[in-house]
Design an enzyme around this catalytic site. Structure first.
Site, mmCIF file in Angstrom:
data_model
loop_
_atom_site.group_PDB
_atom_site.id
_atom_site.type_symbol
_atom_site.label_atom_id
_atom_site.label_comp_id
_atom_site.label_asym_id
_atom_site.label_seq_id
_atom_site.Cartn_x
_atom_site.Cartn_y
_atom_site.Cartn_z
ATOM 1 N N ALA A 1 44.760 72.088 26.070
ATOM 2 C CA ALA A 1 45.917 72.811 25.549
ATOM 3 C C ALA A 1 45.878 72.959 24.033
ATOM 4 O O ALA A 1 46.654 73.727 23.466
ATOM 5 C CB ALA A 1 47.201 72.100 25.969
ATOM 6 N N SER B 1 42.478 72.522 22.136
ATOM 7 C CA SER B 1 41.149 72.881 21.651
ATOM 8 C C SER B 1 40.216 73.115 22.822
ATOM 9 O O SER B 1 40.474 72.667 23.944
ATOM 10 C CB SER B 1 40.574 71.790 20.730
ATOM 11 O OG SER B 1 40.344 70.594 21.447
ATOM 12 N N GLY B 2 39.113 73.820 22.539
ATOM 13 C CA GLY B 2 38.132 74.101 23.579
ATOM 14 C C GLY B 2 36.728 73.819 23.082
ATOM 15 O O GLY B 2 36.442 73.899 21.881
ATOM 16 N N ARG B 3 35.829 73.487 23.996
ATOM 17 C CA ARG B 3 34.440 73.212 23.650
ATOM 18 C C ARG B 3 33.516 73.822 24.688
ATOM 19 O O ARG B 3 33.875 73.933 25.862
ATOM 20 C CB ARG B 3 34.145 71.693 23.658
ATOM 21 C CG ARG B 3 34.924 70.876 22.685
ATOM 22 C CD ARG B 3 36.201 70.311 23.281
ATOM 23 N NE ARG B 3 36.019 69.726 24.589
ATOM 24 C CZ ARG B 3 35.490 68.516 24.793
ATOM 25 N NH1 ARG B 3 35.106 67.778 23.764
ATOM 26 N NH2 ARG B 3 35.378 68.034 26.007
ATOM 27 N N ASP C 1 41.438 70.690 34.442
ATOM 28 C CA ASP C 1 40.637 69.758 33.646
ATOM 29 C C ASP C 1 40.721 68.323 34.152
ATOM 30 O O ASP C 1 39.723 67.587 34.141
ATOM 31 C CB ASP C 1 40.994 69.848 32.162
ATOM 32 C CG ASP C 1 42.480 69.756 31.858
ATOM 33 O OD1 ASP C 1 43.276 69.435 32.768
ATOM 34 O OD2 ASP C 1 42.855 70.019 30.697
ATOM 35 N N THR C 2 41.882 67.910 34.635
ATOM 36 C CA THR C 2 41.982 66.543 35.150
ATOM 37 C C THR C 2 41.178 66.374 36.427
ATOM 38 O O THR C 2 40.589 65.315 36.669
ATOM 39 C CB THR C 2 43.453 66.153 35.406
ATOM 40 O OG1 THR C 2 44.221 66.432 34.233
ATOM 41 C CG2 THR C 2 43.571 64.671 35.729
ATOM 42 N N THR D 1 45.646 65.168 25.621
ATOM 43 C CA THR D 1 46.962 65.681 25.250
ATOM 44 C C THR D 1 48.014 65.154 26.219
ATOM 45 O O THR D 1 49.126 64.781 25.830
ATOM 46 C CB THR D 1 46.955 67.225 25.262
ATOM 47 O OG1 THR D 1 45.967 67.677 24.329
ATOM 48 C CG2 THR D 1 48.313 67.775 24.888
ATOM 49 N N GLN E 1 49.291 63.692 18.185
ATOM 50 C CA GLN E 1 48.789 64.909 17.542
ATOM 51 C C GLN E 1 49.872 65.551 16.679
ATOM 52 O O GLN E 1 49.619 65.994 15.551
ATOM 53 C CB GLN E 1 48.309 65.903 18.607
ATOM 54 C CG GLN E 1 47.039 65.503 19.333
ATOM 55 C CD GLN E 1 46.827 66.281 20.630
ATOM 56 O OE1 GLN E 1 47.641 67.132 21.003
ATOM 57 N NE2 GLN E 1 45.741 65.986 21.328
ATOM 58 N N GLY F 1 39.088 61.904 25.806
ATOM 59 C CA GLY F 1 39.114 61.647 24.365
ATOM 60 C C GLY F 1 39.967 60.463 23.976
ATOM 61 O O GLY F 1 39.648 59.734 23.024
#
Length: 452
Positions: free
Chosen positions: A11, A13-15, A230-231, A251, A296, A390
């Protein structure tokens, strides 16, 4: 050597992470990173789709410029959010963020049409104002659904922009609160009751299956479906066993266990557990808590003058904390998180170190409460907790988790989501034979640290 590209978008950042198997171990290489795609537009929180698509494509192009062409590509993102397309497959704007407040106005109206008890018995999904069911009901009331011909959750939309193919992936679809937990299909009775037209939904596709050929990049790759939530990807990489609990820490903090069937009991409903879809048609029986989102925002409020390690030190040395409900609506999207926490505890002069320490202790206490509930509701004794993502780098939170839960705590791997995404590609390509074999590969490839 075969490369596989995980496009892992959270939500905030992206990689783009390339994976390959070398010497019997999975190797990861980050090749591209981006952020800043949430916008305030006329008082609404929306996603900058143009930037998201541009950045996704830029990361794919970077692989080409490096000469590391991925044989497969898969995308995972956060849950619940979506893009509506019209009959010409054009976006119906805006694409709202789950953090926008528009859904609060329709919660009672939806409940009057289908009770939470009945909804849970069908879907097994926790009640949350941001669930797609409430967002879609807002779209119906606003007239946006009248123009819609296709519904695509965010990772499905991005895969469509790479291939031109329309798919609805299973794990992401379950976050909508519209998928029947037993049949694993869109629940038409819910759609009928709410007046949401059924034709916008495609047949649900499972992870490890193909979307289509990559188009417009000058090289050949197949886009496939990871566990697109993602989870779900993070849990795919996490082998805690039947008696373990995972905490996917980012997040959001997602605390749960993996089951072969959904838990739809009244006890699970009252405790507000969710049964989201997982790889191999498994169920992630879990609770969601706002996690690093709070830290954050605190860091942003401090003009990013402190690193996360420095914030951690401020908390540890503060000598005081107050408990807060980290899921309180006051913390969803406040203008200033520090002031929101101060107002919540009724102390406008609460030192910053105490504010941060309050977040840490409140999260660890929430984790402990969820672990106790899992043991009671699932009738299992939890013997260990595996923190991945993270947030697993946060040694202070890991230590507090061990203290509050009294359980054995393991931290890592950090890149669990990208790893889970990539192992689904390895399963598709036949480089590993099964989910069990893929999880063994993850164990061999990445170290975990026991928290003392």
């Amino acid at each position: 050597m075969a490369y596989h590209l995980a496009i892992d978008i959270g939500a905030s950042s992206g990689r783009h992470i390339l994976g390959s198997v070398e010497g019997g171990k999975l190797r990861l290489e980050e090749v591209y990173r981006f952020d800043d795609y949430l916008r305030d537009e006329n008082g609404s929180l929306v996603w900058d789709l143009e930037k998201l698509v541009r950045e996704v494509k830029a990361g794919v192009e970077k692989c080409g410029s490096l000469g590391k062409i991925p044989s497969t590509i898969a995308i995972d993102t956060w849950g619940v959010d979506y893009v509506l397309l019209d009959e010409n497959k054009r976006e119906i704007m805006p694409a709202y963020s789950y953090r926008d407040s528009r859904t609060f106005a329709v919660l009672d109206e939806v409940s009057s049409l289908i009770s939470q008890e009945e909804l849970y018995s069908l879907t097994g999904i926790q009640k949350a104002n941001y669930n797609s069911i409430y967002q879609l009901f807002c779209d119906k009331k606003d007239g946006r659904l009248e123009k819609a011909a296709y519904f695509l959750n965010m990772p499905d939309y991005l895969a469509f922009k790479l291939t031109g193919e329309i798919r609805n992936e299973y794990t992401e679809a379950t976050t909508t609160n519209l998928v029947n937990a037993k049949s694993k299909t869109w629940d038409e009775s819910i759609l009928d009751r709410l007046g949401i037209k059924k034709g916008i939904f495609s047949e649900i596709s499972l992870p490890c299956t193909e979307v289509g050929e990559l188009k417009g990049f000058g090289f050949d790759s197949k886009v496939i479906l990871a566990p697109s939530h993602d989870t779900a990807s993070a849990v795919a990489a996490c082998s805690v066993g039947d008696s373990g609990v995972y905490i996917s820490s980012g997040t959001w903090s997602l605390i749960g266990t993996e089951n072969s069937s959904p838990v739809l009991s009244r006890e699970a409903l009252d405790a507000n557990f969710t049964n989201e879809g997982g790889i191999d048609c498994r169920f992630r029986f879990l609770k969601n808590y706002m996690g690093m989102w709070l830290l954050q925002n605190i860091r942003r409020n401090l003009d990013n003058q402190y690193s996360y390690d420095e914030m951690m030190e401020l908390a540890e040395t503060s000598g005081r904390y107050e408990y807060i409900d980290t899921n309180a609506k006051e913390f969803v999207a406040p203008e200033n998180m520090i002031e929101a926490i101060r107002e919540y505890v009724g102390d406008g002069s609460l030192p910053v170190g105490v504010v941060i320490n309050s977040v840490y202790h409140s999260l660890a206490r929430a984790y402990a409460e969820v672990v106790c509930e899992i043991e009671k509701i699932s009738n299992k004794t939890v013997d260990r907790i595996n923190i991945v993502g993270g947030g697993s780098k946060d040694k202070y939170l890991n230590k507090l988790t061990a203290q509050y839960t009294g359980k054995r705590v393991l931290a890592g791997p950090v890149e669990a989501t990208a790893t889970g995404n990539i192992i689904s590609q390895l399963i598709y390509s036949g480089e590993v034979s099964s989910l069990g074999a893929a999880r063994e590969l993850v164990k061999l490839s990445f170290d975990t640290e026991e928290v003392i």
